[in-house]
Design a protein around this motif. Structure first.
Motif, PDB file in Angstrom:
ATOM      1  N   GLY A 208      15.982  41.517 -28.173  1.00 47.58           N
ATOM      2  CA  GLY A 208      17.280  41.485 -27.517  1.00 47.58           C
ATOM      3  C   GLY A 208      18.025  40.189 -27.737  1.00 47.58           C
ATOM      4  N   ASP A 209      19.196  40.116 -27.117  1.00 47.93           N
ATOM      5  CA  ASP A 209      20.062  38.947 -27.143  1.00 47.93           C
ATOM      6  C   ASP A 209      20.042  38.378 -25.724  1.00 47.93           C
ATOM      7  N   TYR A 210      19.435  37.198 -25.547  1.00 42.00           N
ATOM      8  CA  TYR A 210      19.085  36.706 -24.212  1.00 42.00           C
ATOM      9  C   TYR A 210      20.196  35.840 -23.630  1.00 42.00           C
ATOM     10  N   GLY A 211      20.604  36.180 -22.390  1.00 42.29           N
ATOM     11  CA  GLY A 211      21.674  35.422 -21.765  1.00 42.29           C
ATOM     12  C   GLY A 211      21.718  35.497 -20.262  1.00 42.29           C
ATOM     13  N   ALA A 212      20.656  36.010 -19.627  1.00 48.27           N
ATOM     14  CA  ALA A 212      20.657  36.128 -18.169  1.00 48.27           C
ATOM     15  C   ALA A 212      20.550  34.763 -17.488  1.00 48.27           C
ATOM     16  N   ARG A 213      20.095  33.772 -18.212  1.00 48.86           N
ATOM     17  CA  ARG A 213      20.067  32.397 -17.706  1.00 48.86           C
ATOM     18  C   ARG A 213      20.573  31.469 -18.802  1.00 48.86           C
ATOM     19  N   LYS A 214      20.879  30.258 -18.428  1.00 49.74           N
ATOM     20  CA  LYS A 214      21.351  29.259 -19.379  1.00 49.74           C
ATOM     21  C   LYS A 214      20.210  28.803 -20.272  1.00 49.74           C
ATOM     22  N   GLY A 215      20.455  28.640 -21.570  1.00 58.00           N
ATOM     23  CA  GLY A 215      19.462  28.054 -22.450  1.00 58.00           C
ATOM     24  C   GLY A 215      19.198  26.615 -22.033  1.00 58.00           C
ATOM     25  N   TYR A 216      17.953  26.179 -22.106  1.00 58.02           N
ATOM     26  CA  TYR A 216      17.591  24.841 -21.625  1.00 58.02           C
ATOM     27  C   TYR A 216      18.371  23.738 -22.334  1.00 58.02           C
ATOM     28  N   LEU A 217      18.718  23.950 -23.598  1.00 59.66           N
ATOM     29  CA  LEU A 217      19.389  22.914 -24.376  1.00 59.66           C
ATOM     30  C   LEU A 217      20.887  23.140 -24.521  1.00 59.66           C
ATOM     31  N   CYS A 218      21.380  24.288 -24.103  1.00 61.64           N
ATOM     32  CA  CYS A 218      22.790  24.604 -24.340  1.00 61.64           C
ATOM     33  C   CYS A 218      23.707  23.607 -23.621  1.00 61.64           C
ATOM     34  N   PRO A 219      24.777  23.160 -24.286  1.00 63.97           N
ATOM     35  CA  PRO A 219      25.727  22.245 -23.639  1.00 63.97           C
ATOM     36  C   PRO A 219      26.339  22.874 -22.389  1.00 63.97           C
ATOM     37  N   GLN A 220      26.757  22.033 -21.468  1.00 66.72           N
ATOM     38  CA  GLN A 220      27.326  22.530 -20.208  1.00 66.72           C
ATOM     39  C   GLN A 220      28.557  23.388 -20.452  1.00 66.72           C
ATOM     40  N   TRP A 221      29.338  23.075 -21.504  1.00 65.39           N
ATOM     41  CA  TRP A 221      30.578  23.813 -21.745  1.00 65.39           C
ATOM     42  C   TRP A 221      30.326  25.185 -22.359  1.00 65.39           C
ATOM     43  N   TRP A 222      29.118  25.453 -22.852  1.00 69.07           N
ATOM     44  CA  TRP A 222      28.833  26.688 -23.573  1.00 69.07           C
ATOM     45  C   TRP A 222      29.025  27.893 -22.647  1.00 69.07           C
ATOM     46  N   PRO A 223      29.858  28.887 -23.032  1.00 70.20           N
ATOM     47  CA  PRO A 223      30.163  30.024 -22.146  1.00 70.20           C
ATOM     48  C   PRO A 223      28.917  30.830 -21.780  1.00 70.20           C
ATOM     49  N   ASP A 224      28.854  31.253 -20.530  1.00 72.89           N
ATOM     50  CA  ASP A 224      27.688  31.989 -20.027  1.00 72.89           C
ATOM     51  C   ASP A 224      27.496  33.333 -20.723  1.00 72.89           C
ATOM     52  N   LEU A 225      28.568  33.933 -21.227  1.00 76.05           N
ATOM     53  CA  LEU A 225      28.461  35.258 -21.833  1.00 76.05           C
ATOM     54  C   LEU A 225      28.024  35.214 -23.298  1.00 76.05           C
ATOM     55  N   LEU A 226      27.912  34.020 -23.863  1.00 73.85           N
ATOM     56  CA  LEU A 226      27.450  33.915 -25.244  1.00 73.85           C
ATOM     57  C   LEU A 226      25.936  33.691 -25.282  1.00 73.85           C
ATOM     58  N   ASN A 227      25.357  33.843 -26.466  1.00 72.66           N
ATOM     59  CA  ASN A 227      23.910  33.737 -26.670  1.00 72.66           C
ATOM     60  C   ASN A 227      23.367  32.449 -26.057  1.00 72.66           C
ATOM     61  N   GLN A 228      22.310  32.563 -25.256  1.00 67.49           N
ATOM     62  CA  GLN A 228      21.790  31.394 -24.555  1.00 67.49           C
ATOM     63  C   GLN A 228      20.475  30.859 -25.128  1.00 67.49           C
ATOM     64  N   TYR A 229      19.587  31.748 -25.511  1.00 66.44           N
ATOM     65  CA  TYR A 229      18.299  31.281 -26.067  1.00 66.44           C
ATOM     66  C   TYR A 229      17.650  32.419 -26.841  1.00 66.44           C
ATOM     67  N   GLY A 230      16.626  32.071 -27.614  1.00 70.64           N
ATOM     68  CA  GLY A 230      15.914  33.072 -28.395  1.00 70.64           C
ATOM     69  C   GLY A 230      14.416  32.951 -28.209  1.00 70.64           C
ATOM     70  N   LEU A 231      13.683  33.561 -29.111  1.00 74.55           N
ATOM     71  CA  LEU A 231      12.227  33.481 -29.136  1.00 74.55           C
ATOM     72  C   LEU A 231      11.816  32.590 -30.293  1.00 74.55           C
ATOM     73  N   LEU A 232      10.809  31.748 -30.073  1.00 73.27           N
ATOM     74  CA  LEU A 232      10.318  30.883 -31.140  1.00 73.27           C
ATOM     75  C   LEU A 232       9.320  31.671 -31.980  1.00 73.27           C
ATOM     76  N   LYS A 233       9.641  31.875 -33.237  1.00 77.83           N
ATOM     77  CA  LYS A 233       8.816  32.689 -34.124  1.00 77.83           C
ATOM     78  C   LYS A 233       8.428  31.875 -35.358  1.00 77.83           C
ATOM     79  N   THR A 234       7.246  32.177 -35.901  1.00 73.85           N
ATOM     80  CA  THR A 234       6.784  31.539 -37.126  1.00 73.85           C
ATOM     81  C   THR A 234       6.416  32.609 -38.137  1.00 73.85           C
ATOM     82  N   LEU A 235       7.113  32.596 -39.270  1.00 75.20           N
ATOM     83  CA  LEU A 235       6.807  33.488 -40.387  1.00 75.20           C
ATOM     84  C   LEU A 235       5.786  32.783 -41.275  1.00 75.20           C
ATOM     85  N   ILE A 236       4.669  33.452 -41.545  1.00 76.10           N
ATOM     86  CA  ILE A 236       3.576  32.870 -42.329  1.00 76.10           C
ATOM     87  C   ILE A 236       3.320  33.742 -43.544  1.00 76.10           C
ATOM     88  N   ILE A 237       3.336  33.130 -44.731  1.00 74.76           N
ATOM     89  CA  ILE A 237       2.999  33.825 -45.975  1.00 74.76           C
ATOM     90  C   ILE A 237       1.801  33.113 -46.588  1.00 74.76           C
TER      91      ILE A 237
END
Length: 309
Positions: A208-237
């Motif tokens: 999904g596209d996560y936005g129910a809470r503020k991203g920990y690093l997002c600037p204060q001015w960043w609009p609440d309705l825009l993307n707030q945070y994601g999942l940390l993933k590692t692709l390994i080959i």
């Protein structure tokens, strides 16, 4: 979250928090993030010069940010915390294998073709206009801390540090990622495909596209309705195939299949094809947005010629 891999990495933070007065300042600005230098000086019974010295130490350590705004008596400086969490690995991480590492900011892509909804932003502002694909060619993109698109692709040239006699044995690419929905929707799957030098590596379904809470690093001015945070993933080959986070195998393509040597360019692509089952977009978070203070991290493991059995 502010994350350090070792005590040495966190040395400036330890120094900045080594006095009771700076700990008190941090406590106060977490309780009220609209305090000015004058407010702190008055509350703590210190001179403006003393407060400036303490705040500058906290700013140098990356713990606070200063915003200048207009006040009743000219301009005033508002002190705000940058992070809600601090994580430090106290035990040093020992790497037994040979490894090259790199960080690539999300705006340092080398090629792209995207469709709206889309956009980029720096820590200070949105670049150009929302949903205008032209902004992906603006020079300000190199300062971007977040980018998003509905379908299409973003490509990055990964640094190749291999020397003659060295053989690539594993490639790890770490990133914070989510889907891209107008506004946000935490149940919004998206098929995000990966490839290197045109070879498909497989697909991962973003939930999904996560936005129910503020991203920990997002600037204060960043609009609440825009993307707030994601999942940390590692692709390994590696020699066994392609994996997400080491356990979820997404294809049988091996590191040997990529035929990467010390002369090779390495072009890595994130893609959401228009004909995939879940066209839910892609958001990439850099070190100014989301939950993790990192850009795209690359680890390339290799063996020396005389070590290969």
């Amino acid at each position: 979250m502010l994350y350090f891999k070792s005590i040495i990495e966190a040395e400036n933070v330890f120094k900045a928090l080594s006095t009771p007065m700076r700990l008190k300042i941090m406590e106060m600005i977490y309780e009220d993030n609209n305090l000015s230098m004058n407010d702190l000086a008055e509350a703590l019974g210190l001179t403006n010069g003393a407060i400036s010295m303490h705040v500058s130490k906290l700013e140098e350590a990356g713990l606070v940010k200063i915003r200048t705004t207009s006040g009743k008596r000219g301009t005033m400086k508002i002190i705000r915390p940058r992070y809600n969490r601090l994580m430090i690995d106290l035990a040093p991480q020992k790497e037994a294998r040979h490894c090259y590492t790199d960080d690539i900011r999300v705006g340092y892509y080398t090629n792209c073709s995207v469709t709206p909804t889309c956009g980029l932003a720096t820590a200070k502002e949105i670049i150009g206009s929302l949903d205008d694909t032209r902004v992906f060619s603006f020079p300000e993109r190199f300062n971007a801390g977040i980018l998003w698109f509905n379908s299409g692709y973003i490509e990055y040239n990964l640094p190749n540090h291999l020397q003659p006699g060295q053989t690539l044995t594993e490639l790890q690419i770490s990133f914070e990622i989510s889907s891209e929905c107008p506004d946000y929707n935490e149940d919004y799957p998206s098929d995000i495909h990966f490839s290197i030098n045109g070879t498909p590596l497989g697909m991962w379904i973003s939930p999904g596209d996560y936005g129910a809470r503020k991203g920990y690093l997002c600037p204060q001015w960043w609009p609440d309705l825009l993307n707030q945070y994601g999942l940390l993933k590692t692709l390994i080959i590696n020699s066994e195939g392609c994996f997400i986070d080491g356990t979820n195998k997404i294809s049988n393509v091996t590191i040997q299949d990529l035929n990467i040597n010390y002369n090779s360019y390495i072009t890595f692509r994130f893609e959401v094809p228009k004909d995939t089952a879940n066209v839910g977009g892609c958001t990439l978070f850099g070190d100014d947005f989301g939950d993790y203070n990192q850009s795209i991290k690359i680890k390339a493991y290799y063996e020396e010629e005389n070590e290969i059995v």
